[in-house]
Design an enzyme around this catalytic site. Structure first.
Site, PDB file in Angstrom:
ATOM      1  N   HIS A  85      78.719  68.944  67.777  1.00 34.80           N
ATOM      2  CA  HIS A  85      79.932  68.900  68.591  1.00 34.80           C
ATOM      3  C   HIS A  85      80.853  70.027  68.146  1.00 34.80           C
ATOM      4  O   HIS A  85      80.900  70.360  66.964  1.00 34.80           O
ATOM      5  CB  HIS A  85      80.637  67.545  68.375  1.00 34.80           C
ATOM      6  CG  HIS A  85      81.673  67.249  69.411  1.00 34.80           C
ATOM      7  ND1 HIS A  85      82.957  67.704  69.305  1.00 34.80           N
ATOM      8  CD2 HIS A  85      81.605  66.549  70.568  1.00 34.80           C
ATOM      9  CE1 HIS A  85      83.639  67.286  70.367  1.00 34.80           C
ATOM     10  NE2 HIS A  85      82.841  66.596  71.142  1.00 34.80           N
ATOM     11  N   ASP A 136      77.202  61.431  73.532  1.00 35.13           N
ATOM     12  CA  ASP A 136      76.185  61.451  74.577  1.00 35.13           C
ATOM     13  C   ASP A 136      74.810  61.007  74.107  1.00 35.13           C
ATOM     14  O   ASP A 136      73.904  60.839  74.924  1.00 35.13           O
ATOM     15  CB  ASP A 136      76.070  62.873  75.159  1.00 35.13           C
ATOM     16  CG  ASP A 136      77.320  63.249  75.916  1.00 35.13           C
ATOM     17  OD1 ASP A 136      77.788  62.413  76.695  1.00 35.13           O
ATOM     18  OD2 ASP A 136      77.829  64.365  75.714  1.00 35.13           O
ATOM     19  N   HIS A 166      80.179  70.197  80.184  1.00 40.56           N
ATOM     20  CA  HIS A 166      81.203  69.212  79.840  1.00 40.56           C
ATOM     21  C   HIS A 166      80.631  67.802  79.939  1.00 40.56           C
ATOM     22  O   HIS A 166      80.501  67.112  78.944  1.00 40.56           O
ATOM     23  CB  HIS A 166      82.390  69.407  80.788  1.00 40.56           C
ATOM     24  CG  HIS A 166      83.646  68.717  80.380  1.00 40.56           C
ATOM     25  ND1 HIS A 166      83.732  67.850  79.319  1.00 40.56           N
ATOM     26  CD2 HIS A 166      84.897  68.774  80.898  1.00 40.56           C
ATOM     27  CE1 HIS A 166      84.967  67.412  79.210  1.00 40.56           C
ATOM     28  NE2 HIS A 166      85.695  67.947  80.158  1.00 40.56           N
TER      29      HIS A 166
HETATM   30  C1  LIG Z   1      77.893  70.686  71.215  1.00 40.29           C
HETATM   31  C2  LIG Z   1      77.525  72.103  70.831  1.00 40.29           C
HETATM   32  C3  LIG Z   1      77.554  72.976  72.101  1.00 40.29           C
HETATM   33  C4  LIG Z   1      78.551  72.637  69.813  1.00 40.29           C
HETATM   34  O1  LIG Z   1      78.245  73.930  69.547  1.00 40.29           O
HETATM   35  P1  LIG Z   1      79.051  74.862  68.536  1.00 40.29           P
HETATM   36  O2  LIG Z   1      80.172  74.143  67.902  1.00 40.29           O
HETATM   37  O3  LIG Z   1      79.369  76.106  69.272  1.00 40.29           O
HETATM   38  O4  LIG Z   1      77.997  75.101  67.391  1.00 40.29           O
HETATM   39  P2  LIG Z   1      76.962  76.297  67.325  1.00 40.29           P
HETATM   40  O5  LIG Z   1      76.238  76.433  68.609  1.00 40.29           O
HETATM   41  O6  LIG Z   1      77.693  77.491  66.792  1.00 40.29           O
HETATM   42  O7  LIG Z   1      75.937  75.772  66.221  1.00 40.29           O
HETATM   43  C5  LIG Z   1      76.078  75.947  64.820  1.00 40.29           C
HETATM   44  C6  LIG Z   1      74.680  75.909  64.189  1.00 40.29           C
HETATM   45  O8  LIG Z   1      74.073  74.616  64.406  1.00 40.29           O
HETATM   46  C7  LIG Z   1      72.914  74.733  65.237  1.00 40.29           C
HETATM   47  N1  LIG Z   1      72.992  73.662  66.236  1.00 40.29           N
HETATM   48  C8  LIG Z   1      74.109  73.207  66.883  1.00 40.29           C
HETATM   49  N2  LIG Z   1      73.798  72.179  67.663  1.00 40.29           N
HETATM   50  C9  LIG Z   1      72.466  71.988  67.521  1.00 40.29           C
HETATM   51  C10 LIG Z   1      71.577  71.053  68.078  1.00 40.29           C
HETATM   52  N3  LIG Z   1      72.011  70.132  68.948  1.00 40.29           N
HETATM   53  N4  LIG Z   1      70.276  71.120  67.717  1.00 40.29           N
HETATM   54  C11 LIG Z   1      69.853  72.060  66.846  1.00 40.29           C
HETATM   55  N5  LIG Z   1      70.654  72.962  66.269  1.00 40.29           N
HETATM   56  C12 LIG Z   1      71.947  72.929  66.614  1.00 40.29           C
HETATM   57  C13 LIG Z   1      73.026  76.100  65.897  1.00 40.29           C
HETATM   58  O9  LIG Z   1      71.729  76.616  66.215  1.00 40.29           O
HETATM   59  C14 LIG Z   1      73.705  76.888  64.820  1.00 40.29           C
HETATM   60  O10 LIG Z   1      72.739  77.199  63.829  1.00 40.29           O
HETATM   61  P3  LIG Z   1      72.768  78.636  63.089  1.00 40.29           P
HETATM   62  O11 LIG Z   1      74.058  78.638  62.311  1.00 40.29           O
HETATM   63  O12 LIG Z   1      71.543  78.643  62.262  1.00 40.29           O
HETATM   64  O13 LIG Z   1      72.771  79.654  64.190  1.00 40.29           O
HETATM   65  C15 LIG Z   1      76.114  72.150  70.202  1.00 40.29           C
HETATM   66  O14 LIG Z   1      76.098  71.387  69.025  1.00 40.29           O
HETATM   67  C16 LIG Z   1      75.025  71.692  71.169  1.00 40.29           C
HETATM   68  O15 LIG Z   1      74.526  72.483  71.964  1.00 40.29           O
HETATM   69  N6  LIG Z   1      74.637  70.386  71.100  1.00 40.29           N
HETATM   70  C17 LIG Z   1      73.645  69.852  72.006  1.00 40.29           C
HETATM   71  C18 LIG Z   1      74.281  69.547  73.360  1.00 40.29           C
HETATM   72  C19 LIG Z   1      75.198  68.357  73.340  1.00 40.29           C
HETATM   73  O16 LIG Z   1      74.829  67.304  72.833  1.00 40.29           O
HETATM   74  N7  LIG Z   1      76.393  68.503  73.926  1.00 40.29           N
HETATM   75  C20 LIG Z   1      77.351  67.402  74.053  1.00 40.29           C
HETATM   76  C21 LIG Z   1      78.601  67.662  73.302  1.00 40.29           C
HETATM   77  S1  LIG Z   1      79.662  66.249  73.431  1.00 40.29           S
END
Ligand SMILES: CC(C)(COP(=O)(O)OP(=O)(O)OC[C@H]1O[C@@H](n2cnc3c(N)ncnc32)[C@H](O)[C@@H]1OP(=O)(O)O)[C@@H](O)C(=O)NCCC(=O)NCCS
Length: 437
Positions: free
Chosen positions: A314, A370, A275
């Site tokens: 996100h 972030d 979070h």
């Molecule tokens: C925020 C987050 C958890 C959202 O995840 P989500 O909505 O569940 O999205 P998914 O994990 O299903 O990702 C969808 C696709 O994008 C890719 N992806 C998502 N975020 C990515 C990132 N930061 N870098 C590289 N690839 C990413 C995933 O590998 C996936 O690819 P695929 O379809 O080939 O498997 C994710 O984007 C992430 O881990 N970001 C980095 C951490 C971060 O900055 N968090 C702060 C949020 S405010």
């Protein structure tokens, strides 16, 4: 076909239960069906009806809310209908807190008395200070904040009278007022420095900076550009609708416990790395990349699936996170005062390459809040453990606005999800002699 009362706009969903051949017409209201309507779909009267299975509530609305609006596809964030960009540019954190709590912008008199009340509740009971001083020298500031806020409930036992509007208001004022004091003290504690008492001549953000950084000077004077940047960061973090910590506040608050206990649950949720911790991960990543020349190779590694580009992507925003745009602008003001953080160059290059790269474009991955906030916090001399404390202070306004909405919503009940039981049944308990023979 079973009767169902259609919604006022007449939209319905017809469901056919192949087990019985019966059809059910479920009203669609605001794009949702009622889970309780699914419960009417059953094979026989003595069996439970259909329920939905939704770990993490990814497609379940838990409340009707008029606090914060997000359109993730378009990159829109509004508090009480006002776009975040306008609030960040033209408002103050306390005005935004008023807006979130009361639902409307204040008149001049309302604003003055709100600011006055918050300013004069910034002190905490000396025994709370002793409580905080009892922590180990290396205590995580979020753990200290969580405990101190929970502890406040014992100092204000009347807070449990959540059905009285005046009592509720007083606790809201107290909590918004005291959060910077408790947050600053948790920071000073780790440094072995004396806790600094609030200075009620200062604004909310100035006072916070003073309690963090004041040493022997008679009056702490913060650079106005840093004060403004902190106000903007506070405004951006004030609410974000039904996220994990807000859901925790609502869930715990639904037991009708006092708001200090409910907010301490929110702080607990925010403490978790999924979070509140991503900005620290961004800093670690930038340090690891080390130089702009290493950015292309790093991006190739991300595309090959070896790691994630932290601060990108996100769950809700599938467009540029509107808060990231505002924070990026604020970095310029902060770095003007503190000198440029050399990691900024790497961040800007990463963003430039990623925004043009098909991998990120196709997956709608844009910078989130972030991506730049950690750089600012670091420039302001905060250690990474303080980042979530800096998030919790302004989010308290949002948590309390959501808590107030919950308390006043006649439809809300104690939160109690269903489960799908997967364990054993009706076993016979063998005696220890039999088991351990
Ligand atoms: C925020 C987050 C958890 C959202 O995840 P989500 O909505 O569940 O999205 P998914 O994990 O299903 O990702 C969808 C696709 O994008 C890719 N992806 C998502 N975020 C990515 C990132 N930061 N870098 C590289 N690839 C990413 C995933 O590998 C996936 O690819 P695929 O379809 O080939 O498997 C994710 O984007 C992430 O881990 N970001 C980095 C951490 C971060 O900055 N968090 C702060 C949020 S405010």
């Amino acid at each position: 076909m079973t009767d169902a009362t259609p919604s006022s706009d007449g939209q319905t969903l017809t469901v056919r239960d192949d087990r019985t051949g019966k059809e059910y017409v479920l009203p669609i209201v605001d794009g949702t069906i009622r889970a309780s309507d699914l419960g009417k779909i059953r094979v026989s009267d003595d069996e439970p009806g259909i329920a939905s299975y939704d770990p993490g509530f990814t497609n379940t609305a838990s409340t009707r809310s008029a606090v914060t609006y997000i359109d993730g596809e378009k990159g829109i964030l509004e508090y009480r209908g006002y776009p975040i960009e306008q609030l960040a540019e033209k408002s103050t954190f306390l005005e935004v807190a008023y807006l979130l709590i009361h639902g409307d912008l204040p008149t001049k008199d309302q604003y003055d008395s709100w600011v006055h009340d918050i300013t004069f509740h910034t002190f905490v009971h000396e025994n709370i200070k002793s409580l905080m001083q009892g922590f180990r020298y290396d205590a995580h500031p979020m753990g200290m904040l969580l405990s101190a806020v929970g502890g406040l409930s014992t100092f204000y036992p009347e807070a449990r009278n959540i059905h009285d509007a005046d009592t509720r208001h007083l606790q809201i004022v107290r909590m918004i007022a005291k959060m910077p004091t408790l947050g600053a003290w948790s920071f000073r504690h780790a440094q072995g420095k004396p806790y600094v008492y609030p200075d009620n001549d200062l604004s909310y953000a100035e006072n916070f900076l003073a309690m963090l950084f004041k040493m022997s000077e008679a009056k702490y004077e913060a650079d106005p550009r840093l004060v403004k940047a902190l106000e903007v960061l506070f405004i951006l973090h004030a609410d974000h609708e039904q996220n994990c910590s807000t859901n925790a506040v609502r869930s715990v608050g639904s037991s009708q416990v006092d708001p200090y206990s409910a907010v301490s649950a929110g702080i607990g949720a925010l403490y978790g790395p999924l979070h509140g911790g991503a900005n620290e991960a961004v800093l670690k990543m930038l340090r690891r990349i080390g130089d702009v020349s290493n950015v292309p190779a790093f991006i190739e590694g991300v595309k090959a699936g070896n790691e994630r580009l932290m601060g990108f992507g996100h769950r809700v925003y599938k467009n540029y996170d509107p808060r990231a745009t505002i924070i990026k602008k604020a970095t310029d003001d902060v770095f003007e005062v503190t000198g440029v953080n050399p990691l900024l160059k790497i961040a800007v290059e990463l963003e430039k390459i990623a925004l043009e790269d098909e991998y990120f474009v196709k997956r709608k991955l844009y910078p989130n809040v972030d991506f730049y906030s950690g750089l600012i916090y670091e420039a302001l001399q905060f250690p990474p453990e303080m980042f979530t404390v800096l998030f919790a202070i302004p989010r308290t306004a949002g948590w309390l606005a959501q808590w107030l909405e919950l308390v006043n919503d006649p439809e809300q009940k104690i939160a109690r999800p269903k489960q799908i039981y997967t364990g054993g049944r009706g076993l016979t308990f063998p005696s220890r002699e039999e088991r351990w023979a």
